[in-house]
Motif scaffolding. Structure first.
Motif, PDB file in Angstrom:
ATOM      1  N   LYS A 157      53.760  69.687  -8.531  1.00 22.87           N
ATOM      2  CA  LYS A 157      53.844  69.833  -7.075  1.00 22.87           C
ATOM      3  C   LYS A 157      55.209  69.374  -6.574  1.00 22.87           C
ATOM      4  CE  LYS A 157      48.938  69.333  -5.912  1.00 22.87           C
ATOM      5  NZ  LYS A 157      47.936  68.479  -5.273  1.00 22.87           N
ATOM      6  N   HIS A 158      55.674  68.249  -7.135  1.00 20.18           N
ATOM      7  CA  HIS A 158      56.970  67.707  -6.725  1.00 20.18           C
ATOM      8  C   HIS A 158      58.088  68.691  -7.053  1.00 20.18           C
ATOM      9  CE1 HIS A 158      60.553  65.097  -7.065  1.00 20.18           C
ATOM     10  NE2 HIS A 158      60.000  64.482  -6.003  1.00 20.18           N
ATOM     11  N   SER A 159      58.014  69.276  -8.263  1.00 17.43           N
ATOM     12  CA  SER A 159      59.024  70.260  -8.659  1.00 17.43           C
ATOM     13  C   SER A 159      58.974  71.466  -7.721  1.00 17.43           C
ATOM     14  CB  SER A 159      58.794  70.736 -10.092  1.00 17.43           C
ATOM     15  OG  SER A 159      58.989  69.699 -10.993  1.00 17.43           O
ATOM     16  N   SER A 160      57.748  71.885  -7.436  1.00 18.18           N
ATOM     17  CA  SER A 160      57.575  73.027  -6.537  1.00 18.18           C
ATOM     18  C   SER A 160      58.116  72.685  -5.144  1.00 18.18           C
ATOM     19  CB  SER A 160      56.091  73.394  -6.477  1.00 18.18           C
ATOM     20  OG  SER A 160      55.837  74.322  -5.478  1.00 18.18           O
ATOM     21  N   PHE A 161      57.815  71.464  -4.688  1.00 21.01           N
ATOM     22  CA  PHE A 161      58.267  71.023  -3.374  1.00 21.01           C
ATOM     23  C   PHE A 161      59.794  70.916  -3.358  1.00 21.01           C
ATOM     24  CE2 PHE A 161      58.945  67.550  -0.240  1.00 21.01           C
ATOM     25  CZ  PHE A 161      58.443  68.212   0.885  1.00 21.01           C
ATOM     26  N   GLN A 162      60.378  70.396  -4.451  1.00 23.92           N
ATOM     27  CA  GLN A 162      61.834  70.289  -4.548  1.00 23.92           C
ATOM     28  C   GLN A 162      62.473  71.684  -4.494  1.00 23.92           C
ATOM     29  OE1 GLN A 162      63.960  67.780  -4.549  1.00 23.92           O
ATOM     30  NE2 GLN A 162      62.371  66.204  -4.435  1.00 23.92           N
TER      31      GLN A 162
END
Length: 158
Positions: A134-139
């Motif tokens: 999710k963090h990678s996607s959000f980044q």
């Protein structure tokens, strides 16, 4: 020739008489030796009987005092020591068995706790992995938005 035969017979008779006397003296000596040996044997038999009676008396004394005739140790003491050793062994064995049961029970509980902790760790690892995704996607979205904003700023400035 008759006188000759008589003389030979007399000589042989004298030789036989001499041999007979020697045999009688040997026989008397042998009979004396036999008599002495019989007396000595009777004396030894009496001595053996005395020793047997003494041995029986000693055995009765040893038995009455509970003493082992071979080792000289007190039979009752040995039995008591053996019984005490057996009691101690039994007590220690029971204690060891109880400790092993407790150890087994504790290890079972520890195993369950470890399995629970492993399950929680795997769940946390899965959640961390999802969170990283999710963090990678959000980044990626933030970069995209930043790029769009930069473009918009650039357009606005022009």
């Amino acid at each position: 020739s008759r006188y000759k035969l008589e003389a030979e017979l007399k000589t042989k008779n004298q030789l036989l008489e001499t041999a007979k006397q020697q045999l009688h003296s040997r026989l008397a000596g042998a009979q004396g030796t036999i008599k002495e040996l019989k007396e000595e044997n009777e004396s030894l038999v009496q001595e053996v009987e005395k020793l047997k009676k003494f041995q029986e008396t000693c055995m009765v004394i040893l038995e009455s005092r509970n003493i082992d005739p071979v080792t000289g140790s007190n039979i009752l003491e040995e039995e008591e020591k053996t019984e005490e050793c057996r009691k101690q062994t039994t007590l220690l064995t029971e204690k060891l068995i109880e400790e092993l049961r407790l150890f087994n029970q504790t290890t079972g509980q520890e195993k369950e706790a470890l399995q629970t902790a492993m399950a929680k760790w795997e769940s946390a690892e899965e959640q961390r992995h999802q969170s990283l995704e999710k963090h990678s996607s959000f980044q990626a979205e933030i970069k995209e938005c930043s790029a769009i904003l930069d473009e918009l700023e650039h357009l606005l400035v022009m």
